[in-house]
Design an enzyme around this catalytic site. Structure first.
Site, PDB file in Angstrom:
ATOM      1  N   ASP A  17      91.759  64.458  18.784  1.00  0.00           N
ATOM      2  CA  ASP A  17      92.004  64.965  17.438  1.00  0.00           C
ATOM      3  C   ASP A  17      90.707  65.522  16.850  1.00  0.00           C
ATOM      4  OD1 ASP A  17      90.506  62.771  16.593  1.00  0.00           O
ATOM      5  OD2 ASP A  17      92.249  61.636  15.909  1.00  0.00           O
ATOM      6  N   THR A  18      90.729  65.888  15.585  1.00  0.00           N
ATOM      7  CA  THR A  18      89.557  66.519  14.974  1.00  0.00           C
ATOM      8  C   THR A  18      88.369  65.575  14.832  1.00  0.00           C
ATOM      9  OG1 THR A  18      90.431  66.065  12.769  1.00  0.00           O
ATOM     10  CG2 THR A  18      90.921  68.222  13.712  1.00  0.00           C
TER      11      THR A  18
END
Length: 140
Positions: A17-18
């Site tokens: 994910d980010t």
């Protein structure tokens, strides 16, 4: 089988994910992969199971995230089948880094559904057992 079934997976970059750690949805995918690999090791392919017009149905998942996973981490995903009476069974799983740190734990409640009647069948353990070639991989 004394030890639960396990399969090794390497965390891939596109699963992050980010924040740079494994996306939460991927943990469930890893656990599902381990369940199907356990079935395959027992001699039950997806095609073999579905040919009986019976299929798996997950009724409840409880995931506990313990430690993050990052790209390149190698993990062992365990799968322990817990049989009881009635229409449901439980599957207990862990995602464990190779350094022994538990990254996540999943506890699932599942059953087998008659694909024509759309109802859970009685005694899913019996149905699975009849299909197995190596029942020890499913805790029989």
């Amino acid at each position: 089988m004394a030890e639960p079934f396990q399969v090794r997976i390497v965390v891939r970059g596109y699963e992050l994910d980010t924040q740079g750690h494994l996306n939460q949805a991927i943990y469930l995918q890893y656990c599902e992969h381990a369940r199907w690999e356990s079935l395959r090791a027992a001699g039950i392919s997806q095609d073999k199971l579905i040919s009986t017009r019976i299929g798996p149905a997950v009724l409840e998942n409880t995931m506990r995230f313990r430690n993050e996973l990052r790209g390149g981490d190698e993990v062992d995903v365990t799968c322990k089948w817990v049989w009881g009476e009635g229409k449901i069974f439980h599957v207990e799983q862990q995602i464990i880094r190779t350094d022994g740190v538990v990254a996540a734990e999943l506890s699932s409640v599942a059953g087998l559904i008659d694909l024509d009647r759309r109802k859970l069948i009685d005694n899913p353990a019996e149905h699975f057992y009849k299909l197995t070639e190596h029942p020890e991989f499913m805790g029989f």
